[in-house]
Design an enzyme around this catalytic site. Structure first.
Site, short mmCIF file in Angstrom:
data_model
loop_
_atom_site.label_atom_id
_atom_site.label_comp_id
_atom_site.label_asym_id
_atom_site.label_seq_id
_atom_site.Cartn_x
_atom_site.Cartn_y
_atom_site.Cartn_z
N THR A 164 61.11 29.55 45.35
CA THR A 164 62.11 30.60 45.36
C THR A 164 62.20 31.12 43.93
O THR A 164 61.73 30.46 42.99
CB THR A 164 63.50 30.08 45.78
OG1 THR A 164 63.84 29.00 44.91
CG2 THR A 164 63.53 29.61 47.22
N GLU A 186 54.53 48.97 52.51
CA GLU A 186 53.71 47.97 53.22
C GLU A 186 52.30 47.91 52.63
O GLU A 186 51.71 48.95 52.32
CB GLU A 186 53.60 48.35 54.70
CG GLU A 186 54.71 47.74 55.52
CD GLU A 186 54.54 48.02 57.00
OE1 GLU A 186 53.56 48.64 57.41
OE2 GLU A 186 55.44 47.62 57.76
N ASP A 192 56.10 22.76 46.63
CA ASP A 192 57.23 23.69 46.75
C ASP A 192 58.15 23.41 45.55
O ASP A 192 58.92 22.46 45.55
CB ASP A 192 57.95 23.43 48.07
CG ASP A 192 59.22 24.28 48.21
OD1 ASP A 192 59.60 24.96 47.24
OD2 ASP A 192 59.83 24.24 49.30
N ARG A 213 67.21 36.69 44.86
CA ARG A 213 66.89 35.86 46.02
C ARG A 213 65.56 36.31 46.62
O ARG A 213 65.48 37.34 47.28
CB ARG A 213 67.98 35.97 47.09
CG ARG A 213 69.39 35.86 46.55
CD ARG A 213 70.37 35.57 47.64
NE ARG A 213 70.20 34.21 48.08
CZ ARG A 213 70.69 33.16 47.43
NH1 ARG A 213 71.39 33.30 46.34
NH2 ARG A 213 70.48 31.95 47.89
N TYR A 258 59.62 52.20 51.12
CA TYR A 258 58.71 51.41 51.97
C TYR A 258 57.36 51.31 51.29
O TYR A 258 56.82 52.32 50.84
CB TYR A 258 58.53 52.07 53.34
CG TYR A 258 59.04 51.18 54.45
CD1 TYR A 258 58.43 49.96 54.70
CD2 TYR A 258 60.15 51.53 55.21
CE1 TYR A 258 58.91 49.10 55.67
CE2 TYR A 258 60.63 50.69 56.18
CZ TYR A 258 60.01 49.48 56.41
OH TYR A 258 60.48 48.63 57.37
N LYS A 280 66.70 30.06 42.04
CA LYS A 280 67.38 28.81 41.68
C LYS A 280 67.29 28.66 40.15
O LYS A 280 67.78 29.54 39.46
CB LYS A 280 66.77 27.65 42.45
CG LYS A 280 66.84 27.85 43.98
CD LYS A 280 66.45 26.60 44.70
CE LYS A 280 65.92 26.82 46.10
NZ LYS A 280 66.89 27.22 47.08
C1 LIG Z 1 62.69 23.05 48.12
C2 LIG Z 1 63.16 24.29 48.82
N1 LIG Z 1 62.25 25.07 49.42
C3 LIG Z 1 62.60 26.18 50.08
C4 LIG Z 1 63.91 26.57 50.16
C5 LIG Z 1 64.26 27.77 50.98
O1 LIG Z 1 64.64 28.85 50.25
P1 LIG Z 1 65.49 30.03 50.90
O2 LIG Z 1 66.86 29.52 51.11
O3 LIG Z 1 65.36 31.10 49.89
O4 LIG Z 1 64.81 30.41 52.19
C6 LIG Z 1 64.89 25.80 49.55
C7 LIG Z 1 66.30 26.23 49.62
O5 LIG Z 1 67.22 25.57 49.33
C8 LIG Z 1 64.50 24.62 48.87
O6 LIG Z 1 65.41 23.82 48.29
#
Ligand SMILES: Cc1ncc(COP(=O)(O)O)c(C=O)c1O
Length: 431
Positions: free
Chosen positions: A229, A60, A203, A238, A58, A232
């Site tokens: 993320t 935090e 994003d 993850r 842990y 990918k």
């Molecule tokens: C553009 C985009 N943002 C955020 C996410 C969310 O990620 P997670 O599935 O890890 O929550 C995804 C997932 O496919 C995504 O394609």
């Protein structure tokens, strides 16, 4: 003893049911081709890091500011991950604690918006993610969500985006997508955001590996906040990350009228204590390993090949008269309308599963069909590229896919082609 039995000897002995599932999944991954564009294969080093004893800890808070003792090594791990993230993506601040991409997005929005504030992202049916303000997502419930779409060919329509931004005056404009096969013009988005006084959130979950390798333009210098993320195209575990510029201030000091310079503090507070408790340090250790891997020349070569492979596949599909959204791709993914074959995306997904190719049904822009049975499929090249496949293999693969979609009778032959590719390009060799 086989390596698999050695690596998983404790599960095998202690929990044979789970061992069988793990072993079955290794076989499934080795014996089939993964073409879901949001997936990749983490390296053995990443897998070891996430399976490490950091799992037990842990921690935090943030490095040097924890709420629990025993943080000598967790601090080292998190600081290394932060340092590598900042360097690789060229931002001054990184929060590596988000549990995944969705919490990263909500935390980023929550950092700068109050409930009821307006956000603007791409409509899910056109390639946006749930967390970009789609109505069933918490981001579409807590915030007032305006959504943009694409033009009829599937391209971003900056005139429409600017018009909507001027109309709705959002606090945040989100760019970066789940199913968009083309380059994102971050400079254009920044101009629109500046024009209406909005924060620009990029994003880059899907394209993070391409951005890291210079195969897609970087949002650095344009976006105020970047979320991603790490699992990918970046090939990590993850998890999620949030990047921005500036330095965090005293975590306890209240911020009255926040400005851009307060973003690091606002984001850190939004993650902890705003949304999350203890960070998953074992995962952060895996993120750190992946970030190191992503700075190598081997990774650059992989990312380059990912794009080359996707372009090659798109050429094959185009030559066979298939309908691709935007007519092709600039990145790792392709969005294909399968209705000319007299089938839907769902049927296409099922049919391709029969030849051991995993991909997903997907809406195409302006899809007349419902989301649970859309007109298209989405496919990507990160996984086949990690296995070592190049253009000649894309030729085989593209034609196997097209044959299968064209006529069920071709399934047997296509299945054999996939089997041969899997044998020739092993995954986790020896495992
Ligand atoms: C553009 C985009 N943002 C955020 C996410 C969310 O990620 P997670 O599935 O890890 O929550 C995804 C997932 O496919 C995504 O394609």
């Amino acid at each position: 003893m086989k390596e698999r039995e050695k690596v998983y000897s404790h599960i095998k002995k202690g929990d044979s049911e789970i061992y069988r599932a793990v072993s079955g999944e290794i076989d499934r991954q080795q014996e089939g081709l993964e073409m879901i564009p949001s997936e990749s294969y983490a390296s053995r080093a990443v897998l070891e890091a996430i399976g490490s004893v950091f799992e037990n800890k842990y921690s935090e808070g943030y490095p040097k500011k924890r709420y629990y003792g025993g943080q000598k090594y967790t601090d080292i791990v998190e600081q290394i991950a932060i340092k590598r993230a900042k360097k690789l993506f060229r931002f001054e601040h990184a929060n590596v604690q988000p549990y995944s991409g969705s919490p990263a997005n909500f935390a980023a929005l929550n950092a700068v918006c109050a409930p009821g504030d307006t956000i603007m992202g791409m409509d899910l049916r056109f390639g946006g993610h749930l967390t970009h303000g789609w109505k069933v997502s918490v981001t579409g419930k807590y915030f007032n969500s305006a959504q943009y779409t694409t033009d009829k060919n599937g391209f971003l329509d900056f005139n429409e985006i600017e018009k909507l931004a001027k109309k709705h005056k959002p606090k945040v404009i989100i760019c970066g997508y789940t199913a968009y096969p083309r380059t994102i013009d971050f400079a254009k988005f920044a101009e629109i955001a500046r024009g209406v006084g909005a924060y620009l959130l990029a994003d880059i979950a899907h394209i993070a590996g391409l951005v890291a390798a210079g195969e897609h333009p970087s949002p650095a210098g344009f976006a105020d906040i970047v979320t991603t993320t790490t699992h990918k195209t970046l090939r990590g575990p993850r998890a999620g990350m949030i990047l921005c510029n500036g330095n965090p201030s005293d975590p306890l000091k209240p911020i009255k009228n926040p400005t851009k310079k307060d973003l690091p503090t606002l984001i850190d507070r939004s993650i902890f204590p705003g949304m999350q408790g203890g960070p998953h340090i074992h995962t952060i250790a895996g993120v750190a390993v992946a970030l190191k891997e992503a700075s190598t020349k081997e990774f650059k070569a992989y990312a380059k090949q990912v794009v080359k492979n996707a372009k090659k596949l798109a050429d094959i599909f185009n030559n066979r008269g298939l309908r691709l959204s935007t007519g092709g791709t600039d990145n790792h993914l392709i969005l294909m309308d399968v209705t000319p074959f007299g089938i839907t995306g769902k049927e296409a997904e099922e049919r391709l599963e029969q030849i051991a190719i995993s991909l997903n049904k997907n809406a195409i822009p302006h899809d007349p069909n419902p989301p649970y049975n859309p007109s298209g499929i989405r496919l990507g090249t990160p996984c086949v590229t990690i296995r070592g496949m190049k253009e000649p293999e894309m030729d085989i693969l593209g034609n196997a896919i097209a044959d299968t979609l064209e006529d069920k009778k071709n399934i047997r032959k296509a299945k054999l082609a996939v089997k041969e590719l899997c044998a020739k390009f092993p995954l986790y060799k020896g495992l």
